[in-house]
Design an enzyme around this catalytic site. Structure first.
Site, PDB file in Angstrom:
ATOM      1  N   LYS A 122       1.026  -1.267   0.159  1.00 28.38           N
ATOM      2  CA  LYS A 122      -0.026   0.025  -0.042  1.00 28.38           C
ATOM      3  C   LYS A 122       0.738   1.215   0.039  1.00 28.38           C
ATOM      4  O   LYS A 122       1.757   1.326   0.897  1.00 28.38           O
ATOM      5  CB  LYS A 122      -1.018  -0.087   1.363  1.00 28.38           C
ATOM      6  CG  LYS A 122      -1.848   1.011   1.756  1.00 28.38           C
ATOM      7  CD  LYS A 122      -3.229   0.637   0.791  1.00 28.38           C
ATOM      8  CE  LYS A 122      -4.267   1.762   0.880  1.00 28.38           C
ATOM      9  NZ  LYS A 122      -3.904   2.725  -0.306  1.00 28.38           N
TER      10      LYS A 122
ATOM     11  N   LYS B 218       5.429   2.183   8.532  1.00 31.28           N
ATOM     12  CA  LYS B 218       4.248   2.887   9.002  1.00 31.28           C
ATOM     13  C   LYS B 218       3.059   1.855   9.281  1.00 31.28           C
ATOM     14  O   LYS B 218       2.386   1.864  10.333  1.00 31.28           O
ATOM     15  CB  LYS B 218       4.097   3.939   8.133  1.00 31.28           C
ATOM     16  CG  LYS B 218       2.786   4.909   8.272  1.00 31.28           C
ATOM     17  CD  LYS B 218       2.575   5.923   7.439  1.00 31.28           C
ATOM     18  CE  LYS B 218       3.742   6.488   6.791  1.00 31.28           C
ATOM     19  NZ  LYS B 218       3.283   7.603   5.555  1.00 31.28           N
TER      20      LYS B 218
ATOM     21  N   LYS C 126       5.372   2.319  -3.093  1.00 28.28           N
ATOM     22  CA  LYS C 126       5.186   3.731  -3.316  1.00 28.28           C
ATOM     23  C   LYS C 126       5.065   3.780  -4.826  1.00 28.28           C
ATOM     24  O   LYS C 126       5.961   2.904  -5.390  1.00 28.28           O
ATOM     25  CB  LYS C 126       6.230   4.714  -2.784  1.00 28.28           C
ATOM     26  CG  LYS C 126       5.811   5.933  -2.674  1.00 28.28           C
ATOM     27  CD  LYS C 126       4.891   6.367  -1.469  1.00 28.28           C
ATOM     28  CE  LYS C 126       4.423   7.814  -1.584  1.00 28.28           C
ATOM     29  NZ  LYS C 126       3.679   7.904  -0.242  1.00 28.28           N
TER      30      LYS C 126
ATOM     31  N   THR D  26      -4.885  12.448   7.002  1.00 28.84           N
ATOM     32  CA  THR D  26      -3.342  12.552   7.222  1.00 28.84           C
ATOM     33  C   THR D  26      -3.238  13.516   8.381  1.00 28.84           C
ATOM     34  O   THR D  26      -2.473  13.484   9.386  1.00 28.84           O
ATOM     35  CB  THR D  26      -2.598  12.740   6.063  1.00 28.84           C
ATOM     36  OG1 THR D  26      -2.942  11.587   5.226  1.00 28.84           O
ATOM     37  CG2 THR D  26      -1.080  12.877   6.437  1.00 28.84           C
TER      38      THR D  26
ATOM     39  N   ASN E  94      -2.637  19.347   1.462  1.00 33.68           N
ATOM     40  CA  ASN E  94      -3.642  18.767   2.022  1.00 33.68           C
ATOM     41  C   ASN E  94      -3.177  18.342   3.343  1.00 33.68           C
ATOM     42  O   ASN E  94      -4.125  18.699   4.339  1.00 33.68           O
ATOM     43  CB  ASN E  94      -3.939  17.457   1.276  1.00 33.68           C
ATOM     44  CG  ASN E  94      -4.904  16.500   2.031  1.00 33.68           C
ATOM     45  OD1 ASN E  94      -4.448  15.907   2.956  1.00 33.68           O
ATOM     46  ND2 ASN E  94      -6.122  16.403   1.351  1.00 33.68           N
TER      47      ASN E  94
ATOM     48  N   SER F 137      -7.185   5.173   4.568  1.00 35.45           N
ATOM     49  CA  SER F 137      -7.208   4.504   3.470  1.00 35.45           C
ATOM     50  C   SER F 137      -7.654   3.017   3.746  1.00 35.45           C
ATOM     51  O   SER F 137      -8.150   2.303   2.717  1.00 35.45           O
ATOM     52  CB  SER F 137      -5.869   4.193   2.619  1.00 35.45           C
ATOM     53  OG  SER F 137      -5.787   5.596   1.761  1.00 35.45           O
TER      54      SER F 137
END
Ligand code: NAD
Length: 434
Positions: A69, A93, A105, A189, A220, A357
């Site tokens: 992810k 993470k 990523k 986030t 954001n 997510s």
């Protein structure tokens, strides 16, 4: 920083912290190598009829805990090394928060501001065409990152579904709500960073109303963390974007500045009442100056590698919350820690995004949408649990928060690696099936 350095820097932390935390060398070895890396050439028909070729990357770093992810970044400075480093941090993470994911990523070398909306759509679809066999709801699940957003995720999921001829909303998170996105994902986030910052304030016994904050990168993530902290009474005294920053010791109204930035695409020091906005007293500062301000909490929320051995001497904030991924290089962090600064690491501070997510993915797979309150409650519970677990390891083992977060993640990944058997098990020949 050279292309090789950022991934090397990330690996260096894995080696150091893993060794120091007594993690099985086999686990560390598993984390030193990305599982798969795809580099693709993305042909895009431009509006003037010509074809331009962009370079796109996708790195699936580690699959021990689940499908991989991680976001997709559009930026002119994307490199293979950066994508790998970001994928490694995603692995850590997800394990810190306890999500059933490995890390990934993606990135495209592009200045998205130079593309028309149609060119951007063609580029996003070209990226998915190149990656169509590399991603999937049970394989690898992309999401937004720097200069990508919900609309781009919508194009990507549409392209994936067209190629595979299935409905597959769970292949990508951060989608528009109408296409299966989750309520609360966009702010998650920043909200996660706000939640861990408030936990830090509480555990340190600080008074929020006495604290000043500087945020580098009003995007954001930066916007939501700044807005939520301001609501708690903290003074947001400096904000910046890629063109520079503004500073006022009395603090800014974050929503006014954000509204103005959305309308004019410029960051101006304004205070708005209804639709009337007035300029407030402030001084223009550079991004370098912002980092060195005498504030209580510094929040780098733009790009990686902004606090380096070259500028670390000028960093004065006693608390740094890493909303961006990798804003502090390891050599610079050791200087900060020696000075007594507390750094809330990216793998914890910005984990709210991947957590929401995950919620989106769960909702897509179950076909049942949660309310905003449910998302916020579950996010708060997971972030508070993750912060508490990291804080406890830090206290019990006298570690920095980053070292504690990595140690926790490595132990969780280690349990999964160990469940397949390690050298110890195979050499001893124990528990052989009878
Ligand atoms: P964004 O594109 O919405 O915002 C990025 C902001 O940084 C913009 O205001 C931009 O002007 C500014 N910026 C760009 N280059 C800069 C520079 N050189 N100096 C100062 N400011 C600069 O991106 P975002 O989604 O808010 O992501 C910001 C950071 O947070 C990134 O490091 C990203 O990896 C990390 N992050 C984001 C999410 C997410 O869900 N959005 C999740 C986890 C981590």
């Amino acid at each position: 920083m050279s292309e090789r350095d950022i991934f090397e820097d990330a690996l260096c932390r894995v080696r150091e912290i893993g060794g120091d935390a007594g993690v099985d060398p086999e686990v560390i070895a598993a984390l030193m190598h990305p599982k798969a890396m795809l580099t693709a050439s993305l042909p895009v028909r431009m509006d003037d009829g010509t074809t331009r070729y962009f370079v796109g990357y996708r790195c699936r770093y580690n699959t021990v805990l689940g499908p991989t992810k991680g976001g997709v970044r559009y930026h002119p400075q994307v490199t293979r090394s950066e994508v790998q480093a970001l994928a490694l941090w995603m692995t850590v993470k997800c394990a810190v928060v306890g999500l059933p994911y490995g890390g990934a990523k993606g990135g495209v070398i592009v200045q998205p501001k130079e593309l028309s909306p149609l060119e951007l759509e063609r580029l996003s679809r070209a990226y998915v065409r190149a990656m169509a066999d590399f991603i999937g709801p049970d394989v690898d699940i992309p999401a937004p990152d720097v200069y990508t957003n919900a609309r781009i995720m919508g194009w990507m999921v549409d392209e994936f579904e067209a190629i595979h001829r299935v409905r597959a909303p769970a292949v990508i998170t951060g989608k528009p709500i109408a296409l299966g996105g989750s309520l609360g994902r966009e702010e998650a986030t920043g909200r996660g960073a706000y939640l861990v910052t408030m936990e830090l304030i509480r555990r340190r016994g600080l008074d929020p109303k006495q604290l000043s904050v500087a945020v580098q990168g009003l995007g954001n993530a930066g916007y939501h963390v700044a807005r939520l902290l301001q609501k708690e009474g903290l003074r947001i005294v400096a904000l910046s974007d890629s063109r520079g920053g503004i500073h006022a010791s009395e603090g800014f109204d974050v929503d006014s500045i954000w509204k103005e930035k959305q309308a004019s695409r410029q960051m101006r020091a304004v205070y708005c009442q209804e639709s009337v906005c007035e300029l407030v007293a402030h001084r223009q500062i550079s991004n370098a100056e912002l980092l060195g301000l005498d504030v209580d909490i510094l929040i780098p929320a733009a790009l990686e590698g902004v606090i380096t051995p070259d500028n670390v001497a000028g960093i004065r904030a006693p608390y740094i919350v890493e909303v961006a991924n990798g804003p502090i290089l390891s050599d610079a962090e050791s200087v900060l820690l020696e000075r007594g600064a507390v750094v809330v690491p990216d793998v914890l501070a910005n984990a709210g995004g991947v957590t929401a997510s995950y919620f989106e993915w769960v909702q897509n797979r179950s076909g049942y949408a949660w309310t905003l309150e449910e998302v916020r409650e579950r996010l708060a519970a997971m972030m508070s649990r993750a912060f508490g677990a990291v804080w406890d390891v830090a206290e019990q083992e006298q570690r920095s928060l980053r070292s504690a977060a990595y140690a926790l993640a490595f132990r969780r990944i280690g349990e999964a690696v160990g469940a397949h058997g390690t050298r110890e098990y195979f050499q001893a020949g124990r528990d052989a099936p009878g």
